[in-house]
Structure formats: C-alpha cells, structure tokens
Scaffold this motif. Structure first.
Motif, PDB file in Angstrom:
ATOM      1  N   ALA A 213       0.830  -1.082  -0.057  1.00  0.00           N
ATOM      2  CA  ALA A 213      -0.203   0.081  -0.080  1.00  0.00           C
ATOM      3  C   ALA A 213       0.911   1.405  -0.073  1.00  0.00           C
ATOM      4  N   ALA A 214       1.925   1.235   0.855  1.00  0.00           N
ATOM      5  CA  ALA A 214       3.008   2.300   0.665  1.00  0.00           C
ATOM      6  C   ALA A 214       3.292   2.901  -0.811  1.00  0.00           C
ATOM      7  N   PHE A 215       3.214   1.918  -1.753  1.00  0.00           N
ATOM      8  CA  PHE A 215       3.869   2.339  -3.042  1.00  0.00           C
ATOM      9  C   PHE A 215       2.771   3.194  -3.611  1.00  0.00           C
ATOM     10  N   LEU A 216       1.562   2.931  -3.281  1.00  0.00           N
ATOM     11  CA  LEU A 216       0.420   3.665  -4.036  1.00  0.00           C
ATOM     12  C   LEU A 216       0.044   5.085  -3.143  1.00  0.00           C
ATOM     13  N   LEU A 217       0.663   5.321  -2.132  1.00  0.00           N
ATOM     14  CA  LEU A 217       0.344   6.355  -1.418  1.00  0.00           C
ATOM     15  C   LEU A 217       1.323   7.467  -1.823  1.00  0.00           C
ATOM     16  N   PRO A 218       0.885   8.886  -1.885  1.00  0.00           N
ATOM     17  CA  PRO A 218       1.602   9.821  -2.348  1.00  0.00           C
ATOM     18  C   PRO A 218       2.588  10.065  -1.189  1.00  0.00           C
ATOM     19  N   ALA A 219       3.688  10.579  -1.632  1.00  0.00           N
ATOM     20  CA  ALA A 219       4.738  10.785  -0.941  1.00  0.00           C
ATOM     21  C   ALA A 219       4.427  12.189  -0.018  1.00  0.00           C
ATOM     22  N   ALA A 220       5.012  12.118   1.266  1.00  0.00           N
ATOM     23  CA  ALA A 220       4.949  13.086   2.200  1.00  0.00           C
ATOM     24  C   ALA A 220       6.020  14.072   1.999  1.00  0.00           C
ATOM     25  N   ALA A 221       5.953  15.182   1.396  1.00  0.00           N
ATOM     26  CA  ALA A 221       7.306  15.934   1.040  1.00  0.00           C
ATOM     27  C   ALA A 221       7.461  17.107   2.060  1.00  0.00           C
ATOM     28  N   GLY A 222       8.782  17.071   2.577  1.00  0.00           N
ATOM     29  CA  GLY A 222       8.973  18.216   3.425  1.00  0.00           C
ATOM     30  C   GLY A 222       9.300  19.514   2.582  1.00  0.00           C
ATOM     31  N   CYS A 223       8.789  20.553   3.231  1.00  0.00           N
ATOM     32  CA  CYS A 223       8.867  21.827   2.677  1.00  0.00           C
ATOM     33  C   CYS A 223       8.254  22.403   1.595  1.00  0.00           C
ATOM     34  N   GLY A 224       6.913  21.680   1.429  1.00  0.00           N
ATOM     35  CA  GLY A 224       6.251  21.898   0.341  1.00  0.00           C
ATOM     36  C   GLY A 224       6.784  21.465  -1.041  1.00  0.00           C
ATOM     37  N   VAL A 225       7.880  20.866  -1.055  1.00  0.00           N
ATOM     38  CA  VAL A 225       8.375  20.434  -2.400  1.00  0.00           C
ATOM     39  C   VAL A 225       8.297  19.059  -2.838  1.00  0.00           C
ATOM     40  N   ASP A 226       8.078  18.964  -4.103  1.00  0.00           N
ATOM     41  CA  ASP A 226       7.794  17.756  -4.774  1.00  0.00           C
ATOM     42  C   ASP A 226       8.924  17.115  -5.017  1.00  0.00           C
ATOM     43  N   GLU A 227       8.903  15.522  -4.968  1.00  0.00           N
ATOM     44  CA  GLU A 227      10.262  14.724  -4.974  1.00  0.00           C
ATOM     45  C   GLU A 227      10.727  15.070  -6.343  1.00  0.00           C
ATOM     46  N   ASP A 228      10.343  15.132  -7.213  1.00  0.00           N
ATOM     47  CA  ASP A 228      10.790  15.433  -8.525  1.00  0.00           C
ATOM     48  C   ASP A 228      11.505  16.621  -8.672  1.00  0.00           C
ATOM     49  N   ASP A 229      11.118  17.576  -7.945  1.00  0.00           N
ATOM     50  CA  ASP A 229      11.750  18.837  -7.992  1.00  0.00           C
ATOM     51  C   ASP A 229      12.729  19.097  -7.002  1.00  0.00           C
ATOM     52  N   ALA A 230      12.993  18.272  -6.218  1.00  0.00           N
ATOM     53  CA  ALA A 230      13.774  18.217  -5.051  1.00  0.00           C
ATOM     54  C   ALA A 230      15.452  17.919  -5.363  1.00  0.00           C
ATOM     55  N   GLY A 231      16.174  18.759  -4.708  1.00  0.00           N
ATOM     56  CA  GLY A 231      17.655  18.574  -4.992  1.00  0.00           C
ATOM     57  C   GLY A 231      17.975  17.241  -4.124  1.00  0.00           C
ATOM     58  N   LEU A 232      17.207  16.815  -2.963  1.00  0.00           N
ATOM     59  CA  LEU A 232      17.593  15.729  -2.236  1.00  0.00           C
ATOM     60  C   LEU A 232      16.066  14.947  -1.639  1.00  0.00           C
ATOM     61  N   VAL A 233      16.070  13.907  -1.960  1.00  0.00           N
ATOM     62  CA  VAL A 233      14.978  13.125  -1.378  1.00  0.00           C
ATOM     63  C   VAL A 233      15.573  12.177   0.007  1.00  0.00           C
ATOM     64  N   ILE A 234      14.880  12.532   0.986  1.00  0.00           N
ATOM     65  CA  ILE A 234      15.154  11.716   2.048  1.00  0.00           C
ATOM     66  C   ILE A 234      14.018  10.752   2.395  1.00  0.00           C
TER      67      ILE A 234
END
Length: 339
Positions: free
Chosen positions: A15-36
């Motif tokens: 199920a985790a793969f189907l959920l949207p990621a919780a992004a810090g600082c309002g930044v989408d993972e695709d736009d971030a310089g670092l994904v944690i």
C-alpha cells in the motif's frame, strides 16, 4: 479474523507504494535536490531537517514512514528509487539495505566521527544518535528493578510488566537477544514473558504512565522517553524511575538511528553533505538537548541532567548491522502470541 502479522506487513508495504509521498518544505520529490526517506518521526526531526536544507544549499523532500517499510520500498524500487538518503530509526533497517548492497560506501572522515560500534561494518552507514533500553519501575511498588530481562519471566513479576510488542525498539531488542543468545533461548524467553501476562500498551509513553500510576510495576522502554517526561513536567512530578541494566544484558541494548546514501543515486554529493550535517556539532546537540538521545559524533556530549555517559553503559557487544533479521523476529513474536 485478524490476518497474521507478516501478511499485514506485506500489505502495508504494498500500500505504501500507492500513497503519495509526504514531502518536506512543500517540495515535490521530482523537483527536490535531495529526497530523504525518513523512518524518524516527522514531529521529532522536522526542525532539524529544516536546518539541514539550509546547510546543504538545495531543496529537500522528505518521505516519512516506518524504517522497515521504507527500507522495503528502496529494495523494491531498486534503480528507480527517488531516495538519495535513508534516515533510519534503527540500525536493523540500515543493515538490511547494506546486506543487499544498496548503500554507498561513506568517506572515511565521515565514518571516523563515530565509534565503530555505532556504524556499519561495510562502511556504508553511520549512526547519528543512540538510545539505550532500560527498565522503568515504580519505587512505590518495588524497591529495586531487576538487573536482567531474564528475571522478568520469574513468577514474582506475573501481571506486573508493561511493554509495547509492536514497537520497533522492542522488536530490535528481541532481534538483539536472538543474535546474542540464539533463537531457541530467545523463543523460550518470549514464551516465559508471555506466560507472565504482561500488560500491552500502545506506545512507550503509555508504558511510563502505567508504571507511574501503578498499573504495572515495571516497563520496558527506551531511556529518552523518561528524560523527555522529566524535562516537560519536572522530576518531582514523575513517579517512575529507570534502571540501566548491567553485565552486558540483552535488555541493555544501545541501538542507533543512522543514515546511509542510496547506492547509485545522482543525489550522492548533496546526500554526503547531509550526512556530514547530521554528524555536525549543531545536529548532534539537537539530538542531545531536544530528543534526549545520545549524540554519537566525537566531541559532543549530552547535557541532560542525570543521564549516564554513553561510555559508562554496560551494553551488550553486538554488531548492530545484524539487527536486520526483523522478519524472523516478527515471526517469533507472532508464534509467541505477542503480536
């Protein structure tokens, strides 16, 4: 009918793969310089990760979840993972990724900031903070807590013990006992503890409350929960006390939260900056002062009043990377009727 735990975990991972990621600082993972991918609780570490974003000089996105769950995601996603850095709540999840060859080797100067006991043997992950397992006790109920978790299976403690069998730290402790004493001895201990009718709580804070209110005489928790309560309410208002176990007892395990860089990630340079920030004096003081954990980087000590120095603890000698066999532990807990 409730499904077996392993099946439920499998469903959770899927199920985790189907959920949207919780992004810090309002930044989408695709736009971030670092994904944690962070197995550490958002409320606990978000202020620190906000500082980390400033330190590394680029935007970050954070996906929060259970450490084992996120480690499973990284394995499943393989080369398609968006994660550049894995920030784990415990060493076991880091050990699991290391065993699979999914973490990059860290530079020696970064590794050398932390004692070898608190970093991966392959040099691909490093501890950022530590927590000790302790026995909480109510001094109105008992004059002294036991010196070993093995004493907890004695008849005198029947109905007097509180614990959280679903808690990752308890499960890591059980895994540590398996590594130290073997599966047969650990299985026997679990069955003995279960036979003593321990009271199950939802979390460690509830355990401490139960001990303080006299619902149970003893509780199995991590040290920092007690120190957080003392800081929040004052020592005079806390009815429970804690006991650090001697003699290298498995109940005295010191586990760590830590980080590793995902192997093959194009975010590796900024992820390395993040690792060094988490080992910096500023971050280590955050762990010491705000979360009441043990700082692990050389040169930083805890300022928490009454907290024994890390070096003084008589913790069992164990390769923390071997705590990765969580599935076997979960199966054992299920067989014992604890989860």
């Amino acid at each position: 009918m409730r499904r077996p735990l392993v099946q439920r975990l499998t469903a959770i991972f899927a199920a985790a793969f189907l959920l949207p990621a919780a992004a810090g600082c309002g930044v989408d993972e695709d736009d971030a310089g670092l994904v944690i991918y962070s197995g550490r609780n958002e409320k606990l570490v978000k202020p620190l990760l906000d500082e980390l974003e400033k330190a590394v000089g680029t935007t970050i996105a954070v996906r929060y979840g259970e450490s084992a769950e996120l480690a499973a995601q990284i394995q499943e996603e393989g080369g398609k993972t968006k994660a550049g850095l894995f920030f784990s709540q415990d060493a076991g999840a880091l050990g699991a990724l290391s065993t699979k060859g999914l973490l990059a080797k860290l530079p020696q100067p970064s590794l050398d900031k932390v004692d070898p006991a608190f970093r991966g043997g392959a040099g691909d992950w490093v501890g950022t903070s530590g927590r000790a397992r302790v026995i909480a006790y109510n001094p109105d109920k008992v004059s002294k807590a036991p010196d070993s978790v093995h004493d907890l299976v004695k008849p005198e403690w029947k109905g007097k013990i509180g614990y959280v069998p679903t808690n990752a730290s308890f499960q890591a402790f059980v895994t540590g006992m398996r590594v130290l004493e073997g599966d047969a001895a650990t299985r026997t201990w679990l069955k003995g503890l279960k036979a003593n009718d321990p009271k199950v709580y939802d979390n460690n804070l509830k355990v401490l409350e139960g001990v303080g209110e006299g619902e149970v005489s003893l509780g199995l928790v991590n040290h920092y929960y007690w120190y957080e309560q003392v800081a929040e309410k004052g020592a005079e208002k806390i009815k429970s006390k804690i006991h650090f176990l001697p003699g290298g007892d498995p109940g005295a395990l010191v586990n760590v939260a830590g980080v590793g860089i995902v192997k093959g990630s194009d975010q590796a340079p900024v992820a390395q900056k993040a690792v060094d920030f988490l080992l910096s004096e500023k971050a280590q003081k955050y762990f010491a002062d705000d979360t009441k954990e043990y700082p692990l980087a050389a040169g930083v000590t805890s300022s928490v009043e009454g907290l024994p120095p890390l070096a003084s603890l008589d913790a069992p000698k164990i390769d923390l990377g071997k705590l990765e066999s969580l599935q076997e532990t979960l199966k054992m807990l299920q067989d014992a009727g604890m989860v």
